[in-house]
Each structure stands twice: as C-alpha cells, then as structure tokens.
Design a protein around this motif. Structure first.
Motif, PDB file in Angstrom:
ATOM      1  N   PHE A  24      37.043  37.775  43.007  1.00  0.00           N
ATOM      2  CA  PHE A  24      37.756  36.818  42.138  1.00  0.00           C
ATOM      3  C   PHE A  24      38.917  36.148  42.875  1.00  0.00           C
ATOM      4  O   PHE A  24      39.181  34.957  42.673  1.00  0.00           O
ATOM      5  N   TYR A  74      35.415  38.043  32.664  1.00  0.00           N
ATOM      6  CA  TYR A  74      35.677  38.143  34.108  1.00  0.00           C
ATOM      7  C   TYR A  74      36.391  39.448  34.441  1.00  0.00           C
ATOM      8  O   TYR A  74      36.105  40.088  35.456  1.00  0.00           O
ATOM      9  N   ALA A 128      40.929  37.747  38.129  1.00  0.00           N
ATOM     10  CA  ALA A 128      39.826  37.454  37.206  1.00  0.00           C
ATOM     11  C   ALA A 128      40.316  36.556  36.068  1.00  0.00           C
ATOM     12  O   ALA A 128      39.679  35.555  35.715  1.00  0.00           O
ATOM     13  N   ALA A 169      39.288  32.360  35.450  1.00  0.00           N
ATOM     14  CA  ALA A 169      38.805  31.749  34.210  1.00  0.00           C
ATOM     15  C   ALA A 169      39.640  30.512  33.867  1.00  0.00           C
ATOM     16  O   ALA A 169      39.110  29.482  33.429  1.00  0.00           O
TER      17      ALA A 169
END
Ligand SMILES: *Cc1c(COP(=O)(O)O)cnc(C)c1O
Length: 386
Positions: free
Chosen positions: A39, A23, A247, A251
């Motif tokens: 994101f 990411y 990012a 995740a």
C-alpha cells in the motif's frame, strides 16, 4: 438558545470515501503491517504519477516530512531559515531541531502567504533555506521566491501540507522547490489520520532520504538487491507509516480529484453567497491569484474589525456552527520570542491573524449545512452585536 447536538456543524469531520476498511483488511490479511509494503508503494506511485514527482516518500506526518526535509538541508547550528510567522509550529520546529534559527518574514495582505518582497532584506551570510508555506492551498509567488533563492544559493523547502492537489502555473505544489512536504492529517484534504509525504527531485537527496528514513541504514538498497547486507551508514530515524495507515491513505488518494472537486464546490458556494457581506464592508473574502489553482482546503473570512471576532465566533457557536480562528503568530509565541520575536515586528501577520475566521469545510458537508452557516453569518450582521 443552544443548538441540539445532532444539528451541530463541526469545523472538521474526518470521513471515509469508500474502500478504506477493505484496504485495511487486505493489509492485515496479507500479513505485512510494517512500513514500505504494497500500500505504501501504491501511494508512492500514485503521488509520483499524479503530481509528476520524481520520488515521493511517505512519512508518519507532515511534521515528519518537514523534519526529513530539514535533515537533507545543508544546515549547521546557527544557520538561518526564512519562513512566515503565520504558520504551524512544525514549519519552524523542523529546522530548530537542527539548531537553525528561524527568521520570520511578514505575509502578503491578499493571500496570507510569505511576502516575497520582504525576503531579500532578511537574507544574511548564514541564511541557507527559505520555506514558502502555501496557506489554504493557494500557492506562494514561486517564480519570485525561486529567483531569490537561486540568486542567494538558498534551498527552497515547500510546506505544502495544505496544498495537496493544488497547482501554480499548472505545476503541482510540493514539486516547485527542491523539497516539498505534504500532510494527510485528519484536518487536511486527503486523510490518513496522521500521515505525510516528502516530494524529492534531486538524485542525491533521494538516495540520502531513503537512508535517513530507514533509521540511518541502507535497508532500501538491500531490498532492491543493490547491496548484499544492510547496515548503519548515516544518521536517521523511523519515518515510515505503517501499512494500515498507507491502506487508508491509498483509498483516499484514488479519490483525490473527487474530494478536491467537492471541497471546491463548497468553497465557491461560500464565496458567492457571502459576497454581499464583503460588499457591505463587514468582511473580506479569500483571494486566489490567477496563476493559482487551489484545492478548497480552507474557507476563511477576514472580519473588518478584530474586536468582532470573539462575539462573532460565540454567536455562531450558540447556533451550532463551529467556526474557528487560526495561528497565533510564531514570532510572538513564547518559543518565537526566544529567537527575538516581538509584537510589532510583523504588522500584516499580527493584524490579519486577529481578524481571520475559518468556516466549516470538509468532504461531506452538505449544501443545507453550508446554507445554515451562511444564514447564521448574515443573521449575526443583521442582528448580533456589532
Ligand atoms: C498541518 C500542517 C503541518 C503539519 O502536518 P501534520 O501532518 O499535522 O504533522 C505543517 N505545516 C502546515 C502549514 C500545516 O497546515
């Protein structure tokens, strides 16, 4: 005897759950690294959908989320804010930065949360805000605190830094007051290194928070096409995390339930295995009221005797287990004393803070490692200095 480095069990260990680096790479390749990119948007939508939050705003830290919350509160210098003393400095600082005076209230013996029975006697003509801190991800008595706040016209700002993915009567922590602050610091359940979010529900708060967070400009409105240029319209600061941080967080949020479930398994294992020590009166285990579903954020024990703590921690450390104590009560800290805090004012806080020990608890702590922590504790009480 000292444990070799490889077998040391740290108190906390930051982890990756899977797609973090992919990411981050995607953010870099996309060429948008500043805040409020895709994101950030994904994290925001995840939080709003999963926890039923009308609006979530990512911030650079839990501290920044609390500061943003404080900016949204109707506070004049000299106004008062009620909070526990058994908490992190940021809970108080956010309001002190606005010129408010922290009024520290004692905690409950069972959950170590703000004692709702003691709040009303500390409310005065200048009290504006009450800040329940959900210690260890176990909710405060939000029904009672909400009713008190309603009766006295106070704003409820939840410090849910430790309460991500935990609930109270089926509702997610951070969504029970007018404002709720989360932390994604590397010591919390869901990580971004440093990071946080503020949960908002009030339309006026949402509109103003977007401005405060964007350096006091109406930039968010501009990007939505609601105004044709953006300009300075209010006070504010830079309270956006970069896309690199978002990012990493994205995740982790996608795997939030898996992280919570593993932490809860660790927590349950500690609780079951240590029950005999509790029965022997050596220590007390955490208490989770029936209306609270916690998130396994922390496993602590309360030793029977404060004089035991240093030798106990030293014994574990010698054998490679890093257990730690927690807050020095704010009211007895140098800063707390400037607001009139003195030892002796909050007996439960002062007593429990000296007897509490937190055990290693993080995503990735293996069952054999948990067993080593447990066995070392039994060994201490069998053979160590008592
Ligand atoms: C961690 C924590 C904070 C601060 O969060 P940061 O993200 O580290 O700024 C505030 N309050 C409590 C209760 C916390 O545990």
């Amino acid at each position: 005897m000292s444990a070799p480095e490889a077998s040391r069990i740290p108190f906390n260990k930051p982890f990756m759950i899977g797609p973090e680096l992919d990411y981050i790479r995607a953010a870099v390749e996309r060429g948008h690294l500043a805040g409020d990119g895709p994101f950030t948007q994904q994290c925001r939508e995840w939080l709003e959908r999963s926890f039923t939050i009308p609006r979530a705003l990512l911030t650079p830290s839990g501290t920044a989320a609390l500061e943003l919350a404080a900016l949204l509160c109707p506070l004049e210098p000299g106004d008062e804010v009620i909070l526990p003393s058994y908490t992190f400095s940021s809970t108080a600082n956010a309001f002190v930065l606005r010129g408010a005076k922290p009024v520290f209230v004692d905690i409950r013996e069972d959950t170590l949360n703000l004692d709702e029975r003691l709040i009303e006697e500390r409310i005065g003509p200048r009290t504006r805000v009450v800040v329940p801190v959900h210690y260890a991800g176990v909710a405060c008595d939000m029904d009672r605190i909400g009713a008190i706040a309603e009766r006295h016209g106070l704003v409820v700002v939840e410090d849910a830094a430790q309460g991500v993915n935990a609930t109270y009567r089926g509702r997610f922590l951070g969504t029970l007051g007018r404002l709720g602050a989360y932390s994604f610091h590397e010591t919390k359940n869901v990580l971004a290194g440093e990071g946080g979010a503020l949960a908002l529900r009030d339309a006026a708060d949402i509109e103003r928070a977007e401005i405060l967070r964007e350096k006091g400009t109406n930039r968010a409105k501009f990007f939505r096409g609601e105004v044709d240029k953006y300009t300075w319209v209010d006070v504010g600061s830079s309270l956006l995390p970069s896309e690199i941080v978002a990012a990493y967080l994205c995740a982790q949020l996608e795997h939030c339930d898996e992280i919570t479930a593993q932490r809860l398994r660790t927590w349950e294992h500690y609780a079951q295995a240590l029950a005999p020590l509790a029965q022997q009166g050596r220590l007390r285990l955490p208490c989770v009221p029936a209306e609270c579903r916690h998130n396994g954020h922390m496993f602590y024990v309360i030793l029977a005797d404060a004089a035991q703590r240093d030798p106990f921690l030293a014994y574990l450390k010698q054998r490679g287990v890093q257990a730690v104590f927690h807050y020095v009560p704010l009211h007895t800290s140098p800063m707390g004393q400037r607001f009139g805090g003195r030892a002796g004012q909050l007996p439960v806080t002062e007593d429990l803070s000296e007897r509490l020990v937190r055990l290693p608890c993080y995503y990735g702590l293996t069952r054999p490692e948990q067993d080593r922590v447990i066995e070392t504790m039994f060994e201490y009480f069998r053979t160590g200095a008592r």
